[in-house]
Design a protein around this motif. Structure first.
Motif, PDB file in Angstrom:
ATOM      1  N   ILE A 148       0.864  -1.176   0.000  1.00 58.19           N
ATOM      2  CA  ILE A 148       0.000   0.000   0.000  1.00 58.19           C
ATOM      3  C   ILE A 148       0.903   1.228   0.000  1.00 58.19           C
ATOM      4  N   TYR A 149       0.700   2.100  -0.969  1.00 60.48           N
ATOM      5  CA  TYR A 149       1.522   3.300  -1.071  1.00 60.48           C
ATOM      6  C   TYR A 149       0.842   4.453  -0.342  1.00 60.48           C
ATOM      7  N   GLN A 150       1.572   5.064   0.579  1.00 60.39           N
ATOM      8  CA  GLN A 150       1.027   6.190   1.303  1.00 60.39           C
ATOM      9  C   GLN A 150       1.048   7.437   0.417  1.00 60.39           C
ATOM     10  N   ILE A 160       1.180  14.336  -8.996  1.00 60.93           N
ATOM     11  CA  ILE A 160       1.474  12.919  -9.188  1.00 60.93           C
ATOM     12  C   ILE A 160       0.160  12.154  -9.307  1.00 60.93           C
ATOM     13  N   PHE A 161       0.123  11.199 -10.220  1.00 61.22           N
ATOM     14  CA  PHE A 161      -1.071  10.369 -10.351  1.00 61.22           C
ATOM     15  C   PHE A 161      -0.892   9.125  -9.490  1.00 61.22           C
ATOM     16  N   MET A 162      -1.626   9.090  -8.368  1.00 59.57           N
ATOM     17  CA  MET A 162      -1.551   7.972  -7.426  1.00 59.57           C
ATOM     18  C   MET A 162      -0.092   7.655  -7.103  1.00 59.57           C
ATOM     19  N   SER A 163       0.305   6.385  -7.264  1.00 64.61           N
ATOM     20  CA  SER A 163       1.700   5.987  -7.030  1.00 64.61           C
ATOM     21  C   SER A 163       2.345   5.576  -8.345  1.00 64.61           C
ATOM     22  N   GLY A 500     -11.686  -0.366 -12.187  1.00 64.42           N
ATOM     23  CA  GLY A 500     -11.871   0.389 -13.417  1.00 64.42           C
ATOM     24  C   GLY A 500     -12.870   1.514 -13.261  1.00 64.42           C
ATOM     25  N   PHE A 501     -13.925   1.269 -12.462  1.00 66.68           N
ATOM     26  CA  PHE A 501     -14.928   2.309 -12.205  1.00 66.68           C
ATOM     27  C   PHE A 501     -14.309   3.491 -11.466  1.00 66.68           C
ATOM     28  N   ILE A 502     -13.517   3.216 -10.434  1.00 63.47           N
ATOM     29  CA  ILE A 502     -12.931   4.316  -9.657  1.00 63.47           C
ATOM     30  C   ILE A 502     -11.922   5.092 -10.499  1.00 63.47           C
ATOM     31  N   TYR A 503     -11.157   4.408 -11.340  1.00 65.96           N
ATOM     32  CA  TYR A 503     -10.251   5.130 -12.245  1.00 65.96           C
ATOM     33  C   TYR A 503     -11.029   6.085 -13.143  1.00 65.96           C
ATOM     34  N   THR A 570      -4.780  -2.180  -4.773  1.00 65.36           N
ATOM     35  CA  THR A 570      -5.206  -1.148  -5.729  1.00 65.36           C
ATOM     36  C   THR A 570      -6.504  -0.511  -5.268  1.00 65.36           C
ATOM     37  N   HIS A 571      -7.453  -1.331  -4.794  1.00 69.47           N
ATOM     38  CA  HIS A 571      -8.695  -0.779  -4.235  1.00 69.47           C
ATOM     39  C   HIS A 571      -8.382   0.174  -3.076  1.00 69.47           C
ATOM     40  N   VAL A 572      -7.447  -0.228  -2.217  1.00 70.58           N
ATOM     41  CA  VAL A 572      -7.067   0.618  -1.080  1.00 70.58           C
ATOM     42  C   VAL A 572      -6.437   1.913  -1.560  1.00 70.58           C
ATOM     43  N   ASN A 573      -5.498   1.826  -2.496  1.00 76.91           N
ATOM     44  CA  ASN A 573      -4.832   3.024  -3.000  1.00 76.91           C
ATOM     45  C   ASN A 573      -5.814   3.983  -3.667  1.00 76.91           C
ATOM     46  N   LEU A 574      -6.792   3.428  -4.389  1.00 73.79           N
ATOM     47  CA  LEU A 574      -7.814   4.276  -5.014  1.00 73.79           C
ATOM     48  C   LEU A 574      -8.685   4.946  -3.965  1.00 73.79           C
TER      49      LEU A 574
END
Length: 606
Positions: A148-150, A160-163, A500-503, A570-574
């Motif tokens: 998980i990226y903080q 920056i786009f996410m991680s 994909g929905f959250i993106y 990925t769900h967590v990072n989103l």
């Protein structure tokens, strides 16, 4: 009398010795096994038949007799390197019967039983390894293998786009090559025939944009600007070729003009680079339309103890390889163009070239870049080697989206996609909400950096498929006739893929925050409708110990598609990104719970 006493004491001594020996043998036989074998090494499996039985392969295993137990004559010193604590006994084997289906060999110490980790690792899908710190071994256990990226700070459509600064899209084995014509990845994600996959292209662009914001300034060396005594820097082979400095009317600058007759590959005007170890090559090029074929060739020394030549040619062929020669078509280039190439990536794709979906992995490295050779006819300038060049690669992606958007606002995906039995196959030409959203995130960043309306106009137009139902060629699905959902895969019945929905929501957010109010109005409405659906439907993706990838179990009545750990994180990072601008308690509570699942926490039972 003394003799009699001596004989008596001698007999007593023999008796005491005999009794002591008998007690010692009895005690030893109880503590030590009759059979012995050497202790197993750390990596050796310790199952009865030297391999773990598969329950599905053992239909009669439930009633089968226990396996023979061979005894391990090893104490705690041998197994863990620590001295026996007072009162502790030696480890002894014990049969562990798993679900009344099969057995494995475990270790017992008093009332404690130790189960081999190589069994636990597969049974519970956990991860662990032995690490050494300051000369001491430590076993490190991880419930999830994915990180998980903080967040570095609050999310911004210009930041920056996410991680994605950690992404290296071009080295993925299902990226066939980086197109020399387009400058973007060509995919074999869903089949062996290469095609342009908008999701990969957006991720390629966003990763380089993010790297540019997080990495230090690159080291850059310009080897040729076209100025001064060009002939003194270039080695010209005889009278068959010529190279000179001229003023180009198109750019109003000095450039190198070259003209050669047909020569073998690797021969022509040569620029020595002094054995540079920087691996990002860039140059401005304009080939002459009167030349049948022109090349810019790069000679590299490799870890394979031989030279390879990477040719950038005026053809349109994606990639070919012949021996130590690798060819990338960059197109006719009759107008000035900037070419940026990662030489190591290009080398590895050429060496690993395959007719299958995946490029064969290779560990070849470049020890030094020795020279550049010109062939054909054209003009070249600003030959540069650097440690990175992210912004040109980012704009290669953004420009691809501008050039390839269709009149419906989408980027059709020209490959068949079959998600799961029971859902209709997607024929070539389908749209993806994830691709649309990540394209918006790419285009809005290109617009804020340049203020070029082409990028903003394409991003605004990309909202059109969000209003068209999936079965009619768009990306819109409606859950239980109430909640609008933007489909990564517009299947029938709908699949409702979560990531994909959250993106797609993030892309809509970037657009509504970037565009003027009136132009961003549609994106804002689509975003708000999508967020309402997400908050209502998010509990459907929670398993109590992880998440599901989609809702196929609800739509088809089949087993749920559990998200593997890299998709769960990925769900967590989103969610972390969404929470940075919408701290709704429902989102923050779900985020905390989903992070806990990666540490082995579970929802409470009844």
């Amino acid at each position: 009398m003394r003799l009699i006493n001596s004989r008596t004491n001698f007999k007593a001594l023999w008796l005491v010795t005999f009794i002591f020996c008998g007690l010692s043998v009895t005690f030893w036989s109880r503590q030590c096994p009759e059979e012995t074998r050497p202790p197993l090494s750390h990596n050796e499996r310790d199952y009865y038949d030297n391999d773990k039985p598969n329950p599905e392969d053992l239909p009669n295993a439930i009633n089968s007799p226990p396996h023979h137990l061979s005894i391990l004559n090893a104490d705690s010193d041998q197994l863990n390197g620590n001295a026996l604590a007072p009162g502790r006994h030696k480890y002894q084997p014990i049969e562990c019967l798993i679900n009344e289906e099969y057995s494995i060999e475990c270790r017992r110490e008093n009332d404690e039983v130790y189960i081999p980790f190589n069994f636990l690792e597969k049974y519970f899908e956990v991860n662990g390894h032995i690490a050494e710190y300051d000369g001491y071994d430590r076993f490190e256990w991880q419930h999830s293998y994915s990180k998980i990226y903080q967040p570095r700070g609050p999310y911004s459509p210009t930041g920056i786009f996410m991680s994605f600064e950690n992404y290296n899209v071009e080295i993925r084995d299902r990226v066939k090559a980086i197109s020399g014509v387009e400058g973007v990845p060509v995919s074999t994600q869903w089949g062996p025939d290469p095609y342009f996959y908008p999701i990969q292209i957006a991720q390629f662009g966003l990763s380089h944009y993010s790297k540019n914001l997080t990495e230090k300034e690159p080291r850059t060396t310009v080897y040729e600007r076209g100025e001064g005594q060009v002939a003194s820097r270039w080695e010209v082979p005889g009278k068959q070729s010529q190279v000179e400095s001229v003023t180009d009317k198109g750019c109003g600058c000095k450039v190198v003009q070259f003209n050669t007759e047909t020569l073998p590959a690797g021969f022509g005007p040569t620029l020595m680079l002094g054995a540079t170890t920087d691996l990002i090559l860039s140059f401005n090029i304009k080939f002459s339309p009167s030349s049948s074929i022109s090349n810019v060739s790069v000679v590299v020394d490799t870890s394979y103890k031989k030279q390879y030549i990477i040719h950038y040619t005026s053809s349109k062929e994606l990639i070919t390889a012949k021996g130590t020669n690798i060819y990338y078509g960059i197109g006719p280039r009759t107008d000035w163009s900037l070419i940026t190439r990662d030489l190591l990536c290009d080398l590895r794709k050429g060496v690993g070239l395959s007719n299958t979906k995946s490029v064969k992995k290779t560990k070849i490295t470049i020890k030094r870049v020795s020279k550049i050779v010109l062939q054909g006819k054209g003009r070249i300038s600003n030959i540069t080697m650097s440690t990175s060049s992210h912004i040109p690669q980012f704009f290669d992606a953004a420009n691809w989206f501008v050039r390839n958007q269709d009149d419906k606002g989408g980027w059709p995906i020209m490959v068949i996609r079959k998600l799961v039995d029971g859902m209709q196959e997607l024929p070539p030409g389908w749209y993806s909400a994830m691709a649309q959203g990540q394209a918006m995130s790419t285009l809005t960043r290109a617009y804020t950096r340049t203020r070029d309306r082409r990028y903003l106009d394409a991003a605004v137009k990309a909202t059109q498929p969000f209003r068209v139902l999936s079965e009619k060629g768009g990306v819109l699905a409606v859950f239980v006739n109430k909640y609008k959902w933007y489909e990564e895969y517009p299947t029938t019945p709908s699949s409702f893929v979560l990531n994909g929905f959250i993106y797609s929501l993030i892309g809509l957010y970037d657009l509504k925050e970037t565009a003027p109010a009136e132009e961003g109005k549609e994106a804002a409405e689509l975003f708000e409708e999508g967020m309402r659906s997400l908050k209502a439907m998010m509990p459907l993706y929670d398993t109590g110990s992880g998440t599901v990838y989609d809702l196929r179990h609800f739509m088809l009545g089949i087993a749920p598609n559990i998200a593997r750990w890299d998709y769960h994180t990925t769900h967590v990072n989103l969610l972390q990104l969404l929470v940075s601008f919408d701290p709704d308690p429902l989102l923050t509570g779900t985020l905390k719970r989903w992070i806990g699942y990666t540490k082995g926490r579970r929802a409470k039972h009844n």
